[in-house]
Design a protein around this motif. Structure first.
Motif, short mmCIF file in Angstrom:
data_model
loop_
_atom_site.label_atom_id
_atom_site.label_comp_id
_atom_site.label_asym_id
_atom_site.label_seq_id
_atom_site.Cartn_x
_atom_site.Cartn_y
_atom_site.Cartn_z
N THR A 171 0.86 5.36 0.46
CA THR A 171 0.49 6.26 1.45
C THR A 171 1.10 7.81 1.32
O THR A 171 2.14 7.83 0.67
N ALA A 204 -3.92 0.83 -2.57
CA ALA A 204 -3.45 -0.52 -2.66
C ALA A 204 -2.87 -0.93 -4.19
O ALA A 204 -3.37 -0.46 -5.06
N ALA A 227 -4.15 3.14 6.69
CA ALA A 227 -3.77 2.00 5.59
C ALA A 227 -3.67 0.93 6.67
O ALA A 227 -3.97 -0.45 5.96
N ILE A 262 3.90 -1.15 3.61
CA ILE A 262 3.43 0.28 3.55
C ILE A 262 4.52 1.23 2.94
O ILE A 262 5.47 1.39 3.54
N TRP A 318 -4.57 6.54 1.14
CA TRP A 318 -3.98 5.37 0.63
C TRP A 318 -4.37 4.58 -0.53
O TRP A 318 -5.37 4.88 -0.87
N PHE A 373 -8.64 2.20 -2.64
CA PHE A 373 -8.05 3.38 -1.92
C PHE A 373 -8.97 4.00 -1.04
O PHE A 373 -10.34 3.85 -1.39
N HIS A 427 -6.33 -2.82 6.48
CA HIS A 427 -5.86 -4.14 5.89
C HIS A 427 -5.44 -5.20 7.08
O HIS A 427 -4.33 -5.38 7.34
N VAL A 486 0.73 -1.29 0.07
CA VAL A 486 0.05 0.07 -0.03
C VAL A 486 0.78 1.23 0.02
O VAL A 486 1.78 1.23 0.61
#
Length: 208
Positions: free
Chosen positions: A6, A24, A51, A63, A22, A30, A55, A4
């Motif tokens: 951000t 993905a 984020a 991330i 964020w 998002f 998840h 992901v």
């Protein structure tokens, strides 16, 4: 592995409207939001927090962020601050403490591992560029008075209005409009649909 990207945006730092986002890498999911006043650090940290919260599960989560401050807060400095009872090496208070503690709790609550990776911004990374776009649009919404209470951050910068929780079953109209605006330009549609191109760089073995 879930990857992901951000980003955070502050139109006038400090005190201007802020946005976070964020996105993905797989599936094009998002989310974004913001607040009427804040700092770039608050925006970047909130993007990381959202984020992680979005998840859950056992799968490793990576991330990526172009904020060295946010990455180092979450991956380098956090444990030391905890050992010092949330004080810095010089003995001063940790800035943005509530957000950083929320990130710590989110990482601890997630069964799968969470790792962070700094990426250089504005060098053609499609996911970083798209997260930047979403965060900027969210900040613009708040600056123009189009922000919704559901966008507010879990932590407010000193002097900001108190945070308000988002309604769980309703997406703010401004956030929905942002999704459509970005989707029209990027090919990504909605919070759970759309496709995004695979990055051209190697991920490496961060979870080995």
């Amino acid at each position: 592995m879930i990857i992901v990207s951000t980003d955070g945006s502050c139109l006038r730092n400090p005190g201007g409207a802020i946005g976070w986002a964020w996105i993905a890498h797989e599936g094009g999911r998002f989310d974004s939001g913001g607040a009427a006043s804040g700092t770039n650090q608050v925006a970047e940290l909130t993007a990381l927090l959202r984020a992680i919260e979005a998840h859950p599960g056992d799968e490793p989560l990576l991330i990526e962020s172009d904020s060295q401050y946010a990455i180092r807060c979450a991956s380098e400095w956090l444990d030391g601050w905890k050992r010092k009872n949330w004080r810095t090496a010089s003995g001063g208070p940790v800035k943005n403490l509530e957000l950083i503690q929320a990130i710590d709790r989110a990482i601890a609550a997630r069964p799968g591992p969470v790792r962070f990776r700094w990426v250089r911004g504005h060098v053609g990374n499609p996911f970083n560029e798209r997260a930047d776009q979403l965060a900027g649009l969210a900040a613009q919404d708040w600056a123009a008075g189009r922000g919704q209470v559901g966008d507010l951050l879990v932590d407010a910068a000193p002097g900001d209005a108190a945070p308000v929780a988002a309604a769980p079953d309703a997406e703010p109209a401004a956030a929905a409009a942002r999704r459509e605006a970005v989707g029209a330009r990027s090919g990504v549609r909605g919070p759970g649909a759309g496709t995004t191109p695979e990055p051209a760089w190697e991920l490496g073995t961060l979870f080995d």
